[in-house]
Design an enzyme around this catalytic site. Structure first.
Site, PDB file in Angstrom:
ATOM      1  CG  ASP A 205      -1.974   0.982   1.105  1.00 19.90           C
ATOM      2  OD1 ASP A 205      -3.073   0.602   0.713  1.00 19.90           O
ATOM      3  OD2 ASP A 205      -1.974   2.143   1.523  1.00 19.90           O
ATOM      4  CB  ILE A 206       0.967   4.128  -2.308  1.00 20.81           C
ATOM      5  CG1 ILE A 206       1.198   3.544  -3.334  1.00 20.81           C
ATOM      6  CG2 ILE A 206       1.726   5.654  -2.188  1.00 20.81           C
ATOM      7  CD1 ILE A 206       1.077   4.197  -4.719  1.00 20.81           C
ATOM      8  CG  ASN A 213      -4.961  11.499  -4.816  1.00 19.60           C
ATOM      9  OD1 ASN A 213      -4.277  11.697  -5.589  1.00 19.60           O
ATOM     10  ND2 ASN A 213      -5.549  10.482  -4.589  1.00 19.60           N
ATOM     11  CG  HIS A 218      -7.961  13.113  -7.473  1.00 24.32           C
ATOM     12  ND1 HIS A 218      -8.010  12.038  -6.703  1.00 24.32           N
ATOM     13  CD2 HIS A 218      -8.807  14.301  -6.922  1.00 24.32           C
ATOM     14  CE1 HIS A 218      -8.810  12.102  -5.942  1.00 24.32           C
ATOM     15  NE2 HIS A 218      -9.248  13.285  -5.844  1.00 24.32           N
ATOM     16  CG  ASP A 222      -4.562   9.691 -11.609  1.00 21.36           C
ATOM     17  OD1 ASP A 222      -4.939   8.671 -10.529  1.00 21.36           O
ATOM     18  OD2 ASP A 222      -5.191  10.108 -12.325  1.00 21.36           O
ATOM     19  CD  GLU A 248      -4.672   4.390  -1.413  1.00 17.56           C
ATOM     20  OE1 GLU A 248      -4.886   4.464   0.083  1.00 17.56           O
ATOM     21  OE2 GLU A 248      -5.801   4.247  -2.251  1.00 17.56           O
ATOM     22  NE  ARG A 268      16.087  -5.425  -6.345  1.00 24.05           N
ATOM     23  CZ  ARG A 268      16.407  -6.319  -7.437  1.00 24.05           C
ATOM     24  NH1 ARG A 268      15.938  -7.576  -7.583  1.00 24.05           N
ATOM     25  NH2 ARG A 268      16.909  -5.788  -8.367  1.00 24.05           N
TER      26      ARG A 268
END
Length: 336
Positions: A205-206, A213, A218, A222, A248, A268
């Site tokens: 997950d980011i 955002n 947005h 993206d 995400e 990594r």
């Protein structure tokens, strides 16, 4: 009486006539011409059909788990569930080596069954020896998979490929979508169980993506999604399956990879994304990811749902420990 329209740029003579006749009171501008953006573009038209070339024989999967896939036929091809088959199908009802397809130099093709468990059928009749294929023939393998034998040109091939990718790929990032990911995970889980092999799952997950955002808009979000995907693709093997499974959130299926190898890959990926400088409208952005890792081997997970739940649990543990971390059974004592 009908109304008189004129265009003062082109009908000056008509205007003078109307004035002389005393009917200027009914003069109205002509209907406006088309706006420039709505005009038909004049192009040099070429015969696109000249580019299609020779039509070639294909098998198109029109029903079953692999629906939409196309296979260009060569001289000798085995159809089955095994990864060693030239035409690999993921349906459980298809045998590992299910049928044999033979094509000659003239493009003629015939199919025969290889002693499959659930049989090969044409028009509802089981193929006992060999069936010579004709354009449009539909062949059934087992209970759900149907293949269509068809001649296609390059334009038709491109169209079918586009349709297949639209159904299986994420439009923004170009990697696989959630539906395809879950379907493939189920197949790989069953295969790994049967063959007593490792199967690892990474979910990532980011971190603080909503803030990106909200702060930059947005379009910036993206762009971050696309760049993160590009970075991760570079460190994966060709056989690894990478998919976007949420806004995400991403998933990676790692075949024949044990827990330690999967955890090392997660680290990594974390470092690769964290070290990258993201830029948007002249500003530098720092982006990190959190990852959860779970590995299936023998019967430690009863199904794919339990494997996903465990990977998600480790992902949440990584986030609760401060984000920008990878969590698995190897660091169960991870703390904030």
């Amino acid at each position: 009486m009908g109304r008189i329209f004129y265009d003062p740029r082109r009908c000056v003579e008509d205007e003078s006539v109307v004035k002389e006749k005393g009917r200027l009171d009914i003069l109205e501008p002509a209907a406006p011409e088309e706006d420039d953006f709505d005009r038909t573009v004049i192009q040099g038209v070429e015969n696109l059909t000249r580019k299609v070339g020779k039509r070639q024989a294909y098998l198109i999967v029109i029903s079953g788990a692999s629906a939409g896939k196309m296979f260009k036929l060569t001289d000798r091809m085995v159809i089955g569930r095994s990864s060693r088959c030239e035409i690999q199908l993921g349906d459980k009802g298809v045998s590992r080596r299910h049928a044999l397809l033979i094509c000659d130099e003239k493009g003629n093709a015939a199919i025969s069954d290889l002693g499959s468990t659930n049989g090969t059928y044409y028009a509802g009749q089981q193929i006992k020896s060999q069936h010579v294929l004709k354009d449009g023939d539909k062949i059934q393998l087992g209970s759900t998979t149907i293949l269509k034998y068809s001649y296609q040109d390059v334009l038709e091939e491109a169209f079918h490929q586009h349709q297949y990718e639209a159904a299986t790929k994420d439009g923004l990032t170009g990697i696989y979508n959630k539906s395809f990911f879950l379907e493939q995970l189920d197949k790989d889980f069953s295969y790994a169980y049967r063959h007593v092999e490792y199967l690892s799952l990474l979910v990532l997950d980011i971190d603080h993506f909503k803030k990106i955002n909200d702060t930059y808009g947005h379009p910036a979000g993206d762009q971050v999604l696309r760049e993160v995907v590009q970075l991760i693709v570079r460190v994966l093997r060709k056989e690894d399956l990478f998919a976007r499974i949420g806004g995400e959130e991403f998933g990676i299926i790692l075949r024949k990879i044990d827990e330690k190898q999967a955890h090392n890959l997660a680290e990594r990926i974390r470092r690769t994304v964290g070290d990258h400088i993201f830029r948007w409208e002249g500003k530098s952005l720092r982006v990190t990811v959190s990852l959860g890792v779970a590995t299936s081997y023998r019967s430690n997970y009863k199904d794919t749902a339990s494997l996903i739940r465990k990977a998600d649990q480790y992902l949440y543990r990584a986030k609760n420990a401060g984000r920008n971390r990878a969590a698995s059974r190897l660091n169960d004592n991870l703390e904030s």
